[in-house]
Design an enzyme around this catalytic site. Structure first.
Site, PDB file in Angstrom:
ATOM      1  CG  MET A 128      -2.013  -1.368   1.237  1.00 35.73           C
ATOM      2  SD  MET A 128      -3.294  -0.892   2.121  1.00 35.73           S
ATOM      3  CE  MET A 128      -2.807  -0.591   3.748  1.00 35.73           C
ATOM      4  CG  LEU A 175       7.035   1.239  -0.750  1.00 32.25           C
ATOM      5  CD1 LEU A 175       7.618   1.046  -1.826  1.00 32.25           C
ATOM      6  CD2 LEU A 175       6.056   0.277  -0.290  1.00 32.25           C
ATOM      7  CG  HIS A 176       8.699   0.335   5.844  1.00 34.92           C
ATOM      8  ND1 HIS A 176       8.908  -1.059   6.102  1.00 34.92           N
ATOM      9  CD2 HIS A 176       7.493   0.594   6.358  1.00 34.92           C
ATOM     10  CE1 HIS A 176       7.972  -1.613   6.340  1.00 34.92           C
ATOM     11  NE2 HIS A 176       6.975  -0.639   6.558  1.00 34.92           N
ATOM     12  CG  HIS A 185       6.960  -2.151   2.292  1.00 35.20           C
ATOM     13  ND1 HIS A 185       7.045  -0.825   2.970  1.00 35.20           N
ATOM     14  CD2 HIS A 185       5.714  -2.495   2.423  1.00 35.20           C
ATOM     15  CE1 HIS A 185       5.681  -0.718   3.478  1.00 35.20           C
ATOM     16  NE2 HIS A 185       4.977  -1.692   2.806  1.00 35.20           N
ATOM     17  CD  GLN A 201      -1.854  -8.648   4.505  1.00 33.33           C
ATOM     18  OE1 GLN A 201      -2.675  -7.762   5.161  1.00 33.33           O
ATOM     19  NE2 GLN A 201      -0.760  -8.568   4.375  1.00 33.33           N
TER      20      GLN A 201
HETATM   21  P1  AMP Z   1       1.562  -2.733   3.514  1.00 32.83           P
HETATM   22  O1  AMP Z   1       2.036  -1.856   2.582  1.00 32.83           O
HETATM   23  O2  AMP Z   1       1.691  -2.399   4.795  1.00 32.83           O
HETATM   24  O3  AMP Z   1       0.147  -3.297   3.153  1.00 32.83           O
HETATM   25  O4  AMP Z   1       2.548  -4.150   3.488  1.00 32.83           O
HETATM   26  C1  AMP Z   1       2.806  -4.469   2.231  1.00 32.83           C
HETATM   27  C2  AMP Z   1       3.670  -5.874   2.503  1.00 32.83           C
HETATM   28  O5  AMP Z   1       4.777  -5.418   3.107  1.00 32.83           O
HETATM   29  C3  AMP Z   1       3.043  -6.922   3.374  1.00 32.83           C
HETATM   30  O6  AMP Z   1       3.296  -8.316   3.064  1.00 32.83           O
HETATM   31  C4  AMP Z   1       3.220  -6.845   4.634  1.00 32.83           C
HETATM   32  O7  AMP Z   1       3.302  -7.837   5.663  1.00 32.83           O
HETATM   33  C5  AMP Z   1       4.814  -6.426   4.474  1.00 32.83           C
HETATM   34  N1  AMP Z   1       5.624  -5.865   5.424  1.00 32.83           N
HETATM   35  C6  AMP Z   1       5.128  -4.586   6.174  1.00 32.83           C
HETATM   36  N2  AMP Z   1       5.942  -4.095   7.076  1.00 32.83           N
HETATM   37  C7  AMP Z   1       7.038  -5.276   7.086  1.00 32.83           C
HETATM   38  C8  AMP Z   1       8.244  -5.443   7.903  1.00 32.83           C
HETATM   39  N3  AMP Z   1       8.489  -4.437   8.895  1.00 32.83           N
HETATM   40  N4  AMP Z   1       8.853  -6.410   7.619  1.00 32.83           N
HETATM   41  C9  AMP Z   1       8.529  -7.245   6.601  1.00 32.83           C
HETATM   42  N5  AMP Z   1       7.441  -7.145   5.929  1.00 32.83           N
HETATM   43  C10 AMP Z   1       6.452  -6.275   5.930  1.00 32.83           C
END
Ligand code: AMP
Length: 283
Positions: A35, A38-39, A42, A158
């Site tokens: 979504m 990004l960090h 991601h 999830q």
């Molecule tokens: P989001 O943008 O938050 O929906 O996350 C997108 C993807 O990145 C999902 O598969 C999350 O589980 C993964 N994600 C988010 N934060 C982390 C993190 N700190 N470490 C590993 N994967 C992550």
């Protein structure tokens, strides 16, 4: 395609056109749904996808169907240009950034509901959430039909829901999980950490520390129910405003456990003011 550093596709036709070209060269394709905002978490998914596939697509779509009306859809951080630069640096080959009308055209009427593993924990506190996630991920997987799609263990429930959905619907895509990336003090990286004040940010790190303590106590033979209740008290004392759950569960089914005979997972969701943090670890 635009002239951004990273090529961008905004329609299913453009996405599939790019993938068709790669397939014609015999290349494997990986997909990383996000979504945005990004960090490093991601980017670790992008790197894992790139290890397994010659070409990697990251999708960027803030999915309205996984937010309840009172949640943070409007204020969710958005920075496509910044995200695009980070993705290019991590080896991503294509950004897929569809408009809402591409994902949910007028008359859209389908909802993918995964029962069972969706029901407890997040499902109890965000009843709309997994329907929205399963629906958008089913669409992304079918739009791209990658060889592998990579998701973070950060959102452990999830990941289980998506694996079950792909298996149940015979979606021909391997679903891979990637370990959680953390800040130096243990806080799981999250786009929502940007909402935290300096004080809240300090308290936030306690969540992961208390999970470590709970895991130690469980291995020392402490009663699971007592550990869960005591940790909730510690979280309140540390400054968390409210706790949705702090639970040790079966790692596969998320059913409650009374001992560690089978692989277990510790999962938590807690609030600091208006910000909801989640985390989980293997026990
Ligand atoms: P989001 O943008 O938050 O929906 O996350 C997108 C993807 O990145 C999902 O598969 C999350 O589980 C993964 N994600 C988010 N934060 C982390 C993190 N700190 N470490 C590993 N994967 C992550």
């Amino acid at each position: 395609m635009s002239d951004q550093v990273l090529p961008v596709a905004r329609s299913v036709t453009a996405l599939r056109g790019a993938i068709r070209g790669w397939r014609a060269q015999g290349l494997r394709v990986g997909l990383v749904p996000t979504m945005g905002a990004l960090h490093e978490g991601h980017l670790s998914l992008v790197r894992m996808a790139k290890e397994r596939c010659e070409r990697v697509i990251a999708s960027l779509f803030v999915n309205p169907r996984q937010f309840a009306p009172h949640e943070d859809f409007e204020r969710y951080p958005r920075d496509e240009a910044g995200d695009s630069a980070l993705l290019a640096g991590a080896g991503c080959d294509l950004l897929y950034a569809p408009e809402r009308s591409v994902m949910y055209p007028d008359g859209f009427a389908t909802n993918v509901i995964v029962s069972d593993v969706s029901t407890p924990l997040e499902g109890e506190f965000r009843p709309h959430f997994f329907g929205g996630v399963a629906t958008v991920v089913a669409k992304l997987l079918l739009q791209a039909l990658p060889d592998v799609a990579v998701f973070g263990e950060k959102d452990y429930q999830q990941l289980l829901v998506i694996k079950r959905m792909a298996r149940d619907l015979d979606v021909p895509v391997e679903i891979a999980g990637c370990p959680t990336v953390r800040e130096h003090d243990g806080l799981a990286m999250s786009s929502r950490n940007a909402y935290l004040s300096a004080d809240q940010r300090r308290i936030a790190a306690r969540l992961n520390h208390l999970m470590h303590d709970a895991i130690k106590a469980a291995h020392a033979g402490g009663a699971i129910g007592v550990i869960e209740a005591e940790t909730q008290r510690h979280l309140h004392a540390a400054g968390f405003t409210s706790i949705d759950y702090f639970a040790i569960r079966d790692a596969e089914t998320l059913a409650p456990v009374s001992d560690l005979a089978r692989p277990a997972r510790i999962l938590a969701a807690a609030w600091l003011g208006k910000t909801r943090l989640i985390d989980n670890m293997a026990v």
